[in-house]
Design an enzyme around this catalytic site. Structure first.
Site, PDB file in Angstrom:
ATOM      1  N   HIS A  58       0.812  -1.232   0.000  1.00  0.00           N
ATOM      2  CA  HIS A  58       0.000   0.000   0.000  1.00  0.00           C
ATOM      3  C   HIS A  58       0.836   1.269   0.000  1.00  0.00           C
ATOM      4  CE1 HIS A  58       0.167   0.901   4.407  1.00  0.00           C
ATOM      5  NE2 HIS A  58       0.160  -0.400   4.566  1.00  0.00           N
ATOM      6  N   ASP A 117      -0.300   4.445   0.906  1.00  0.00           N
ATOM      7  CA  ASP A 117      -0.591   5.440   1.948  1.00  0.00           C
ATOM      8  C   ASP A 117       0.164   5.146   3.242  1.00  0.00           C
ATOM      9  OD1 ASP A 117      -2.370   3.165   1.999  1.00  0.00           O
ATOM     10  OD2 ASP A 117      -3.549   4.154   3.541  1.00  0.00           O
ATOM     11  N   ASP A 122       6.145   0.494   7.033  1.00  0.00           N
ATOM     12  CA  ASP A 122       4.720   0.309   6.727  1.00  0.00           C
ATOM     13  C   ASP A 122       4.268   1.335   5.716  1.00  0.00           C
ATOM     14  OD1 ASP A 122       2.049  -0.371   6.774  1.00  0.00           O
ATOM     15  OD2 ASP A 122       1.622   0.685   8.640  1.00  0.00           O
ATOM     16  N   GLU A 175      -5.156   2.032   2.354  1.00  0.00           N
ATOM     17  CA  GLU A 175      -5.171   0.826   3.182  1.00  0.00           C
ATOM     18  C   GLU A 175      -5.413   1.160   4.651  1.00  0.00           C
ATOM     19  OE1 GLU A 175      -4.033  -2.320   5.800  1.00  0.00           O
ATOM     20  OE2 GLU A 175      -2.960  -0.422   5.664  1.00  0.00           O
ATOM     21  N   GLU A 176      -4.887   2.309   5.073  1.00  0.00           N
ATOM     22  CA  GLU A 176      -4.932   2.647   6.501  1.00  0.00           C
ATOM     23  C   GLU A 176      -6.309   3.162   6.938  1.00  0.00           C
ATOM     24  OE1 GLU A 176      -2.635   1.827   8.426  1.00  0.00           O
ATOM     25  OE2 GLU A 176      -0.728   1.855   7.351  1.00  0.00           O
ATOM     26  N   ASP A 227       2.440  -6.985   4.650  1.00  0.00           N
ATOM     27  CA  ASP A 227       2.066  -5.866   5.515  1.00  0.00           C
ATOM     28  C   ASP A 227       2.093  -6.235   6.994  1.00  0.00           C
ATOM     29  OD1 ASP A 227       1.436  -3.258   5.948  1.00  0.00           O
ATOM     30  OD2 ASP A 227      -0.705  -3.472   5.589  1.00  0.00           O
ATOM     31  N   HIS A 277       3.537   2.636  12.477  1.00  0.00           N
ATOM     32  CA  HIS A 277       2.714   3.665  13.144  1.00  0.00           C
ATOM     33  C   HIS A 277       3.403   4.308  14.352  1.00  0.00           C
ATOM     34  CE1 HIS A 277      -1.314   2.006  11.350  1.00  0.00           C
ATOM     35  NE2 HIS A 277      -0.280   1.734  10.575  1.00  0.00           N
TER      36      HIS A 277
HETATM   37 ZN   LIG Z   1       0.469  -1.293   6.448  1.00  0.00          ZN
END
Ligand SMILES: [Zn+2]
Length: 400
Positions: free
Chosen positions: A88, A90, A121, A157-158, A184, A376
């Protein structure tokens, strides 16, 4: 073939680092978090896919730059069936800036690591898969792949995947016989392949009572809610008590969590109680069965007191597990063993990843990458070695 892959991927190492750094600087935060979206990053990625058969399937989103959320589908080599690596574009926002030691959207390379928001990520996987694609396009000059190999880069995705994977699945881009790897999630040893996710069920309960003075209590909503929730808690644990050791914890969980504030003073009997439950149910159970039990207990309490209890489903998501002997799992296990000499095992998790959308669609999907595990978090970084080593595993997948 292993030696050839090693040589190709090691030759890409410096380019991979440069690419990973650039990706961090192309901030791709969703409009849901006040960002501009993924367009610039997607255009940069698209430029790296020269020589592949590339198509864009953008989803309209007026809030984002260019009015779209871009999605890229690239075939490195076509086949009767495809094996896709799906990453992903984003990233989540930086969070509390004070916790960062370097600017989150400025890449810093240090001690074999690349620091920056999105480094692990999911930029690590974007880079691994692109360069695996480049390796595969070299390898097919000499070796015959036994499945098509493709790369997918999605938006959103987030924040729900509505403009990303769900959009692509609706367009019918994938065949149900295709195989999907979603890099992921993963552990540091790279020996865990996620094949199953617990179903998630979020419930809200509004339990009614009769507000009155504490000295002359009528129906106390607080007590009624406690009785109801305890009974529910006990029954759900008793009824849905199966054990599946690929999960941690290996059983379904039913947890009363949030509880809303009720009255302001000690001497008032609350007339309303609002509380919530987070349920993570083993995939062998149907969420409808869980909801049936909730309904049964609710009706018993409503009948007893003659006052309503409202149950609201805030979220219900489930997907069938990918079988452990599925081809995608087998290929991954073999490639990991060949490249790393490590025996990987299948695991399940309690959360939901975007693999669940593929699994709901009937596509066998494995979640795998080698991650430090700091998605994150502030000072997010990826290990350059993980990025290069994962590329080698991906490159071997269509040949094994
Ligand atoms: Zn991710």
């Amino acid at each position: 073939m292993k030696e050839k892959i090693e040589k190709l991927c090691e030759g890409f190492r410096e380019d991979m680092i440069r690419t990973a750094c650039k990706l961090i600087e192309l901030k791709a935060v969703s409009p849901d978090y006040g960002g501009e979206g993924e367009l610039e990053k997607a255009e940069f990625v698209e430029n790296l896919l020269k020589g592949f058969e590339v198509e864009r399937f953008d989803a309209k989103d007026e809030r984002a730059k260019g009015g779209i959320r871009p999605n890229i589908v690239a075939k490195v080599c076509d086949g009767d069936r495809m094996l896709w690596i799906v990453s992903h574009l984003d990233v989540v926002p930086e969070g509390d800036l004070k916790l960062w030691e370097t600017p989150p959207f400025k890449a810093v390379v240090k001690d074999g690591r690349i620091y920056g928001r999105g480094a692990e990520d999911n930029n690590q996987a974007i880079v691994s898969s692109i360069y695996a694609g480049k390796a595969v396009s070299e390898l097919i000059k000499e070796y015959e792949p036994n499945v098509g190999f493709g790369l997918v880069f999605v938006s959103d995705e987030e924040t729900g995947s509505e403009y990303g994977i769900k959009h692509l699945l609706k367009l019918g881009i994938f065949d149900r016989r295709d195989l999907v790897v979603v890099p992921d999630a993963g552990n540091e040893r790279g020996d865990e392949i996620e094949i199953a996710e617990k179903s998630i069920l979020w419930l809200k309960f509004v339990v009614h009572g009769i507000q009155s003075h504490a000295s002359t209590p009528k129906l106390n909503a607080n007590r009624r809610a406690m009785e109801f929730l305890l009974e529910l808690d006990r029954t759900l644990h008793e009824k849905f008590n199966a054990i599946n050791d690929i999960f941690n914890p290996p059983y379904s969980t039913f947890e009363p969590t949030k509880r809303e504030k009720n009255v302001d003073n000690v001497n008032t009997i609350p007339g309303l109680d609002v509380s919530y439950m987070d349920c993570r149910v083993l995939p062998g159970y149907d969420l409808k069965e869980v909801l049936k039990v909730v309904e049964e207990i609710k009706s018993r309490f409503v009948k007893r007191d003659g006052v309503p209890i409202d149950v609201e489903v805030l979220q219900a998501n489930s997907s069938p597990p990918t079988p452990e002997d599925s081809e995608v799992v087998r290929r991954l296990k073999m490639a990991i063993k060949e490249i790393r000499g490590v025996e990987a095992k299948a695991i399940g998790i309690g959360g939901n990843t975007c693999a669940s959308f593929f699994r709901q669609y009937g596509i066998h999907t494995a979640v795998w990458a080698t991650f430090v595990g700091n998605a994150h978090k502030p000072n997010e970084f990826c290990l350059i070695d993980n990025m290069v080593e994962d590329a080698k595993v991906f490159a071997l997948l269509p040949f094994i």
